[in-house]
Design a protein around this motif. Structure first.
Motif, PDB file in Angstrom:
ATOM      1  N   THR A   1     -23.335  30.041 -18.093  1.00 29.66           N
ATOM      2  CA  THR A   1     -24.224  30.044 -19.256  1.00 29.66           C
ATOM      3  C   THR A   1     -23.863  31.222 -20.155  1.00 29.66           C
ATOM      4  O   THR A   1     -23.516  32.299 -19.673  1.00 29.66           O
ATOM      5  N   VAL A   2     -23.933  30.994 -21.464  1.00 28.26           N
ATOM      6  CA  VAL A   2     -23.572  32.036 -22.424  1.00 28.26           C
ATOM      7  C   VAL A   2     -24.808  32.734 -22.999  1.00 28.26           C
ATOM      8  O   VAL A   2     -24.676  33.680 -23.766  1.00 28.26           O
ATOM      9  N   ARG A   3     -25.975  32.252 -22.627  1.00 30.85           N
ATOM     10  CA  ARG A   3     -27.242  32.902 -22.978  1.00 30.85           C
ATOM     11  C   ARG A   3     -28.294  32.424 -21.994  1.00 30.85           C
ATOM     12  O   ARG A   3     -28.065  31.470 -21.252  1.00 30.85           O
ATOM     13  N   ASP A   4     -29.438  33.110 -21.949  1.00 31.32           N
ATOM     14  CA  ASP A   4     -30.536  32.616 -21.127  1.00 31.32           C
ATOM     15  C   ASP A   4     -30.846  31.190 -21.570  1.00 31.32           C
ATOM     16  O   ASP A   4     -30.857  30.890 -22.767  1.00 31.32           O
ATOM     17  N   CYS A   5     -31.104  30.326 -20.607  1.00 34.41           N
ATOM     18  CA  CYS A   5     -31.250  28.906 -20.918  1.00 34.41           C
ATOM     19  C   CYS A   5     -32.500  28.328 -20.268  1.00 34.41           C
ATOM     20  O   CYS A   5     -32.645  28.388 -19.039  1.00 34.41           O
TER      21      CYS A   5
ATOM     22  N   SER B   1     -28.311  34.288 -18.527  1.00 38.00           N
ATOM     23  CA  SER B   1     -26.971  34.323 -19.109  1.00 38.00           C
ATOM     24  C   SER B   1     -25.966  34.761 -18.051  1.00 38.00           C
ATOM     25  O   SER B   1     -26.251  35.637 -17.231  1.00 38.00           O
ATOM     26  N   GLY B   2     -24.799  34.129 -18.057  1.00 38.29           N
ATOM     27  CA  GLY B   2     -23.739  34.480 -17.116  1.00 38.29           C
ATOM     28  C   GLY B   2     -23.844  33.800 -15.761  1.00 38.29           C
ATOM     29  O   GLY B   2     -23.023  34.047 -14.889  1.00 38.29           O
TER      30      GLY B   2
ATOM     31  N   ALA C   1     -26.020  26.848 -24.784  1.00 36.01           N
ATOM     32  CA  ALA C   1     -26.122  27.807 -23.677  1.00 36.01           C
ATOM     33  C   ALA C   1     -25.096  27.498 -22.597  1.00 36.01           C
ATOM     34  O   ALA C   1     -24.738  28.368 -21.801  1.00 36.01           O
TER      35      ALA C   1
END
Length: 177
Positions: free
Chosen positions: A8-12, A27-28, A59
């Motif tokens: 994930t590239v941001r909180d989702c 994220s991550g 995300a």
């Protein structure tokens, strides 16, 4: 879509399957995309299955689905926008939207309270994905302009049957006789 792992590239925001409990995937976090139907994604994360709405697909590093509504003047909720949002929600196992499946029985709008109430059913009363579908309806309809609250009433009278499906949905699922 084949199974693939992404971070994930941001909180989702997501909802656990099958109970629909809201969670946030940080994220991550590595997730495995196991299914993408109707613009929504089913993923496994930390041993759990979760559903991510297509409007949050970025995300996952994917193209987000955008809900675009015709501009409205004033602060009233437009019923056609609610139906438009409902047509973007797909059964998790069948690539047909809930409206064409005949699962949406009624939409009621309280303009003063900015409340939309959706009467819907499931293909079977014991459908394990019921809570996720209810959560999907609440999430998507809440994106309609001027909506402050969404309530979903599950009703089982009349019971759902395939004749409630649109002709297109019957053809898509092979249930046209």
């Amino acid at each position: 879509m084949e199974r693939r792992m992404v971070a994930t590239v941001r909180d989702c925001p997501a909802r656990l399957v099958p109970d629909g409990t809201r969670i946030t995937i940080p994220s991550g976090t590595f997730v495995t995309i196991t299914q993408s139907l109707g613009g929504n994604y089913t993923v496994t994360v930390n041993g759990n299955m979760a559903r991510i709405d297509g409007t949050d697909a970025e995300a996952l590093g994917l193209q987000a689905e955008e809900l675009v509504f015709e501009a409205v003047s004033g602060s009233s909720i437009q019923e056609e926008h609610v139906w438009q949002a409902l047509k973007t929600i797909y059964d998790p196992e069948i690539p047909v939207n809930l409206v064409d499946l005949g699962l949406i029985y009624k939409v009621s709008i309280d303009q003063d309270a900015k409340l939309v109430t959706v009467d819907m059913t499931l293909t079977a009363p014991g459908c394990g994905m019921g809570p996720v579908l209810v959560s999907d309806v609440k999430y998507r309809v809440a994106k309609v302009p001027n909506v402050s609250e969404v309530a979903v009433e599950l009703v089982f009278d009349p019971p759902w049957h395939r004749d409630m499906m649109s002709e297109e949905a019957q053809l898509e699922t092979g249930m046209f006789f």
